[in-house]
Design a protein around this motif. Structure first.
Motif, PDB file in Angstrom:
ATOM      1  N   GLU A   1      18.473  27.739  -9.908  1.00 12.13           N
ATOM      2  CA  GLU A   1      17.740  28.089  -8.691  1.00 12.13           C
ATOM      3  C   GLU A   1      18.227  29.416  -8.119  1.00 12.13           C
ATOM      4  O   GLU A   1      19.161  30.037  -8.625  1.00 12.13           O
ATOM      5  CB  GLU A   1      17.857  26.959  -7.674  1.00 12.13           C
ATOM      6  CG  GLU A   1      17.187  25.678  -8.144  1.00 12.13           C
ATOM      7  CD  GLU A   1      17.101  24.617  -7.068  1.00 12.13           C
ATOM      8  OE1 GLU A   1      16.060  23.953  -6.985  1.00 12.13           O
ATOM      9  OE2 GLU A   1      18.083  24.446  -6.312  1.00 12.13           O
ATOM     10  N   PHE A   2      17.567  29.831  -7.024  1.00 14.81           N
ATOM     11  CA  PHE A   2      17.857  31.123  -6.400  1.00 14.81           C
ATOM     12  C   PHE A   2      17.454  31.050  -4.941  1.00 14.81           C
ATOM     13  O   PHE A   2      16.676  30.178  -4.531  1.00 14.81           O
ATOM     14  CB  PHE A   2      17.115  32.253  -7.125  1.00 14.81           C
ATOM     15  CG  PHE A   2      15.725  31.904  -7.559  1.00 14.81           C
ATOM     16  CD1 PHE A   2      14.648  32.026  -6.686  1.00 14.81           C
ATOM     17  CD2 PHE A   2      15.484  31.428  -8.843  1.00 14.81           C
ATOM     18  CE1 PHE A   2      13.363  31.687  -7.072  1.00 14.81           C
ATOM     19  CE2 PHE A   2      14.194  31.088  -9.252  1.00 14.81           C
ATOM     20  CZ  PHE A   2      13.132  31.214  -8.357  1.00 14.81           C
ATOM     21  N   ILE A   3      18.000  31.966  -4.147  1.00 13.51           N
ATOM     22  CA  ILE A   3      17.832  31.909  -2.693  1.00 13.51           C
ATOM     23  C   ILE A   3      16.352  31.858  -2.306  1.00 13.51           C
ATOM     24  O   ILE A   3      15.952  31.095  -1.420  1.00 13.51           O
ATOM     25  CB  ILE A   3      18.522  33.123  -2.036  1.00 13.51           C
ATOM     26  CG1 ILE A   3      20.039  33.041  -2.228  1.00 13.51           C
ATOM     27  CG2 ILE A   3      18.191  33.185  -0.536  1.00 13.51           C
ATOM     28  CD1 ILE A   3      20.786  34.303  -1.812  1.00 13.51           C
ATOM     29  N   GLU A   4      15.530  32.688  -2.945  1.00 19.10           N
ATOM     30  CA  GLU A   4      14.125  32.807  -2.557  1.00 19.10           C
ATOM     31  C   GLU A   4      13.377  31.477  -2.628  1.00 19.10           C
ATOM     32  O   GLU A   4      12.423  31.254  -1.877  1.00 19.10           O
ATOM     33  CB  GLU A   4      13.422  33.830  -3.460  1.00 19.10           C
ATOM     34  CG  GLU A   4      13.851  35.259  -3.235  1.00 19.10           C
ATOM     35  CD  GLU A   4      15.143  35.637  -3.918  1.00 19.10           C
ATOM     36  OE1 GLU A   4      15.583  36.791  -3.779  1.00 19.10           O
ATOM     37  OE2 GLU A   4      15.742  34.766  -4.600  1.00 19.10           O
ATOM     38  N   LYS A   5      13.798  30.593  -3.488  1.00 16.90           N
ATOM     39  CA  LYS A   5      13.140  29.299  -3.649  1.00 16.90           C
ATOM     40  C   LYS A   5      13.278  28.440  -2.397  1.00 16.90           C
ATOM     41  O   LYS A   5      12.485  27.508  -2.186  1.00 16.90           O
ATOM     42  CB  LYS A   5      13.756  28.592  -4.864  1.00 16.90           C
ATOM     43  CG  LYS A   5      13.074  27.301  -5.279  1.00 16.90           C
ATOM     44  CD  LYS A   5      13.669  26.817  -6.585  1.00 16.90           C
ATOM     45  CE  LYS A   5      13.065  25.482  -7.001  1.00 16.90           C
ATOM     46  NZ  LYS A   5      13.592  25.022  -8.309  1.00 16.90           N
ATOM     47  N   TYR A   6      14.243  28.769  -1.537  1.00  9.57           N
ATOM     48  CA  TYR A   6      14.538  27.945  -0.370  1.00  9.57           C
ATOM     49  C   TYR A   6      14.073  28.554   0.947  1.00  9.57           C
ATOM     50  O   TYR A   6      14.443  28.055   2.013  1.00  9.57           O
ATOM     51  CB  TYR A   6      16.045  27.654  -0.312  1.00  9.57           C
ATOM     52  CG  TYR A   6      16.453  26.597  -1.307  1.00  9.57           C
ATOM     53  CD1 TYR A   6      16.389  25.246  -0.978  1.00  9.57           C
ATOM     54  CD2 TYR A   6      16.856  26.939  -2.589  1.00  9.57           C
ATOM     55  CE1 TYR A   6      16.739  24.266  -1.890  1.00  9.57           C
ATOM     56  CE2 TYR A   6      17.207  25.968  -3.521  1.00  9.57           C
ATOM     57  CZ  TYR A   6      17.140  24.632  -3.158  1.00  9.57           C
ATOM     58  OH  TYR A   6      17.481  23.668  -4.081  1.00  9.57           O
TER      59      TYR A   6
ATOM     60  N   ASP B   1      23.691  32.492  -4.387  1.00 11.37           N
ATOM     61  CA  ASP B   1      23.331  32.140  -5.755  1.00 11.37           C
ATOM     62  C   ASP B   1      24.606  31.811  -6.522  1.00 11.37           C
ATOM     63  O   ASP B   1      25.555  32.611  -6.551  1.00 11.37           O
ATOM     64  CB  ASP B   1      22.603  33.302  -6.444  1.00 11.37           C
ATOM     65  CG  ASP B   1      21.176  33.465  -5.947  1.00 11.37           C
ATOM     66  OD1 ASP B   1      20.630  32.517  -5.366  1.00 11.37           O
ATOM     67  OD2 ASP B   1      20.599  34.558  -6.153  1.00 11.37           O
ATOM     68  N   LEU B   2      24.637  30.646  -7.147  1.00  7.64           N
ATOM     69  CA  LEU B   2      25.804  30.241  -7.921  1.00  7.64           C
ATOM     70  C   LEU B   2      26.108  31.267  -9.003  1.00  7.64           C
ATOM     71  O   LEU B   2      25.211  31.981  -9.488  1.00  7.64           O
ATOM     72  CB  LEU B   2      25.561  28.882  -8.573  1.00  7.64           C
ATOM     73  CG  LEU B   2      25.261  27.704  -7.639  1.00  7.64           C
ATOM     74  CD1 LEU B   2      25.068  26.436  -8.456  1.00  7.64           C
ATOM     75  CD2 LEU B   2      26.348  27.515  -6.590  1.00  7.64           C
ATOM     76  N   ARG B   3      27.356  31.344  -9.378  1.00 10.51           N
ATOM     77  CA  ARG B   3      27.731  32.259 -10.461  1.00 10.51           C
ATOM     78  C   ARG B   3      26.883  31.962 -11.704  1.00 10.51           C
ATOM     79  O   ARG B   3      26.610  30.798 -12.043  1.00 10.51           O
ATOM     80  CB  ARG B   3      29.216  32.150 -10.794  1.00 10.51           C
ATOM     81  CG  ARG B   3      29.696  30.795 -11.249  1.00 10.51           C
ATOM     82  CD  ARG B   3      31.140  30.833 -11.751  1.00 10.51           C
ATOM     83  NE  ARG B   3      32.048  31.397 -10.773  1.00 10.51           N
ATOM     84  CZ  ARG B   3      33.111  32.150 -11.089  1.00 10.51           C
ATOM     85  NH1 ARG B   3      33.394  32.392 -12.357  1.00 10.51           N
ATOM     86  NH2 ARG B   3      33.890  32.629 -10.136  1.00 10.51           N
ATOM     87  N   GLY B   4      26.436  33.016 -12.355  1.00  5.92           N
ATOM     88  CA  GLY B   4      25.675  32.862 -13.589  1.00  5.92           C
ATOM     89  C   GLY B   4      24.198  32.617 -13.419  1.00  5.92           C
ATOM     90  O   GLY B   4      23.498  32.387 -14.407  1.00  5.92           O
ATOM     91  N   GLN B   5      23.681  32.682 -12.183  1.00 12.44           N
ATOM     92  CA  GLN B   5      22.248  32.426 -12.000  1.00 12.44           C
ATOM     93  C   GLN B   5      21.696  33.194 -10.806  1.00 12.44           C
ATOM     94  O   GLN B   5      22.444  33.779 -10.028  1.00 12.44           O
ATOM     95  CB  GLN B   5      21.983  30.935 -11.826  1.00 12.44           C
ATOM     96  CG  GLN B   5      22.526  30.309 -10.558  1.00 12.44           C
ATOM     97  CD  GLN B   5      22.276  28.805 -10.506  1.00 12.44           C
ATOM     98  OE1 GLN B   5      22.602  28.057 -11.437  1.00 12.44           O
ATOM     99  NE2 GLN B   5      21.689  28.327  -9.426  1.00 12.44           N
ATOM    100  N   GLY B   6      20.354  33.167 -10.674  1.00 13.63           N
ATOM    101  CA  GLY B   6      19.699  33.865  -9.572  1.00 13.63           C
ATOM    102  C   GLY B   6      20.028  35.342  -9.579  1.00 13.63           C
ATOM    103  O   GLY B   6      19.962  36.004 -10.612  1.00 13.63           O
ATOM    104  N   GLY B   7      20.383  35.871  -8.416  1.00 13.26           N
ATOM    105  CA  GLY B   7      20.741  37.275  -8.297  1.00 13.26           C
ATOM    106  C   GLY B   7      22.227  37.535  -8.452  1.00 13.26           C
ATOM    107  O   GLY B   7      22.694  38.642  -8.165  1.00 13.26           O
ATOM    108  N   SER B   8      22.985  36.529  -8.880  1.00 10.45           N
ATOM    109  CA  SER B   8      24.411  36.694  -9.168  1.00 10.45           C
ATOM    110  C   SER B   8      24.603  37.040 -10.639  1.00 10.45           C
ATOM    111  O   SER B   8      23.720  36.796 -11.466  1.00 10.45           O
ATOM    112  CB  SER B   8      25.171  35.409  -8.815  1.00 10.45           C
ATOM    113  OG  SER B   8      25.166  35.198  -7.407  1.00 10.45           O
ATOM    114  N   PRO B   9      25.757  37.612 -10.990  1.00 13.44           N
ATOM    115  CA  PRO B   9      25.960  38.074 -12.372  1.00 13.44           C
ATOM    116  C   PRO B   9      25.915  36.940 -13.390  1.00 13.44           C
ATOM    117  O   PRO B   9      26.389  35.832 -13.129  1.00 13.44           O
ATOM    118  CB  PRO B   9      27.366  38.696 -12.325  1.00 13.44           C
ATOM    119  CG  PRO B   9      27.636  38.978 -10.899  1.00 13.44           C
ATOM    120  CD  PRO B   9      26.895  37.935 -10.121  1.00 13.44           C
ATOM    121  N   ARG B  10      25.336  37.247 -14.559  1.00 15.37           N
ATOM    122  CA  ARG B  10      25.367  36.318 -15.677  1.00 15.37           C
ATOM    123  C   ARG B  10      26.757  36.345 -16.300  1.00 15.37           C
ATOM    124  O   ARG B  10      27.453  37.350 -16.273  1.00 15.37           O
ATOM    125  CB  ARG B  10      24.321  36.695 -16.731  1.00 15.37           C
ATOM    126  CG  ARG B  10      22.881  36.655 -16.215  1.00 15.37           C
ATOM    127  CD  ARG B  10      22.473  35.245 -15.798  1.00 15.37           C
ATOM    128  NE  ARG B  10      21.103  35.182 -15.330  1.00 15.37           N
ATOM    129  CZ  ARG B  10      20.734  35.273 -14.059  1.00 15.37           C
ATOM    130  NH1 ARG B  10      21.651  35.438 -13.118  1.00 15.37           N
ATOM    131  NH2 ARG B  10      19.474  35.201 -13.703  1.00 15.37           N
TER     132      ARG B  10
END
Length: 324
Positions: free
Chosen positions: A54-59, A77-86
């Motif tokens: 998931e990502f911030i925009e979804k909420y 955004d949790l690490r590894g997803q959304g707009g945070s680094p993979r």
């Protein structure tokens, strides 16, 4: 990083009363966050923890629901997803090296963003993987968090081609022999509404798909073997009677009964041994209750609004008002 931190689409504009940026984790990652201020006097801050992929925009919709009730919302955004680094160079698999990294990221977020920049008291709202993170971290958050809501917490796995036991064994084996960064299944086809296990609301489903289509950088692929193995270890730890009894934060456990991702019975079983928790089944709802049809979503939001800020906060506010 780009100058634009949070994104908007025509049917999902970003709330205006916000600040946004990146905060640094213990190991040097910069995770994307947003703070959304309340409409009217602040009654506290909800720290929102997302589910996997998931990502911030979804909420944004849920954030607006909370801010109009006098609550600030802080989320990342949790690490590894959304707009945070993979975490895997050149690959979009959902990955984590250690589940405890999620807990340490939450701790960093509370210390560096929430505590200095938002309003007391603090509440946690975690969905799916975010719910598992909240439950894992809860024993040492009792002095910082007043109340907690977990929605379909990731306490088991269902709806897969093979059994949870088989997935546990394969993910543990693959992770142990050096294939932890590989996905057990490489699904490249997009999910269609008719076959999705997440929500029965087509409008919200298509809205969320539209965000990811407009901003492909927030998309995430299938989880890696290591991610699965680490989550299963966290589940096993959280579901022990010792851990559940050590959680003293008053907790609302919202459990969709037609959850196609997390078994409803796993959530019901956890509630039996979780003395600080109240189980709220949402009959007929699927996994993503905050993205569900109004028939189901309204029940979950009503439960959340009744619980957060809750009677303690309301009583304190009334006392202050009388004293004034």
């Amino acid at each position: 990083m780009t100058d634009q931190v949070l994104y908007s689409t025509p049917d999902n504009p970003a709330p205006e009363n916000r600040s946004e940026g990146y905060f640094e984790t213990y190991d040097g990652l910069h995770l994307r966050y947003g703070i959304f201020r309340s409409v009217g006097p602040a009654k506290g801050t909800v720290v929102l923890l997302q589910g996997r992929s998931e990502f911030i925009e979804k909420y944004y919709e849920t954030i607006r629901d909370l801010t109009t009730r006098g609550l600030w919302v802080a989320t990342f955004d949790l690490r590894g997803q959304g707009g945070s680094p993979r975490l895997l160079k050149g690959r979009q698999h959902g990955h984590v090296q250690r589940f405890s990294d999620y807990e340490r990221d939450l701790d960093s977020f509370l210390d560096t963003v929430v505590l200095p920049d938002t309003k007391l008291p603090f509440y946690l709202l975690g969905h799916s993987t975010g719910g598992l993170i909240a439950l894992a971290a809860a024993p040492y958050l009792a002095t910082r968090v007043e109340r907690m809501v977990v929605s379909a917490p990731f306490l088991g796995l269902t709806g897969q081609i093979v059994s949870e036991l088989a997935i546990r064994r394969v993910s543990r084996l693959a992770s142990g022999i050096g294939f932890g960064s590989s996905a057990l299944i490489n699904r490249t086809r997009p999910m269609h509404f008719a076959s999705n296990p997440l929500t029965s609301d087509q409008t919200r489903f298509e809205r969320n798909q539209g965000i990811a289509d407009a901003y492909p950088s927030v998309k995430l692929g299938m989880p890696t073997a290591r991610w699965l193995a680490e989550c299963f270890r966290a589940m096993d730890r959280v579901l022990t009677a010792e851990h559940l009894s050590s959680i003293t934060i008053p907790t609302l456990l919202i459990a969709p009964t037609r959850d196609g991702v997390v078994p409803y019975l796993a959530q019901e079983r956890a509630a039996r041994y979780f003395r600080a928790a109240q189980l709220v089944p949402i009959n007929g709802a699927r996994h993503e209750i905050l993205q569900e049809r109004d028939l189901y979503r309204a029940q979950a939001m009503a439960a959340i609004h009744a619980f957060i800020p809750g009677s303690d906060a309301d009583a304190a506010e009334e006392t202050m008002s009388l004293g004034a």
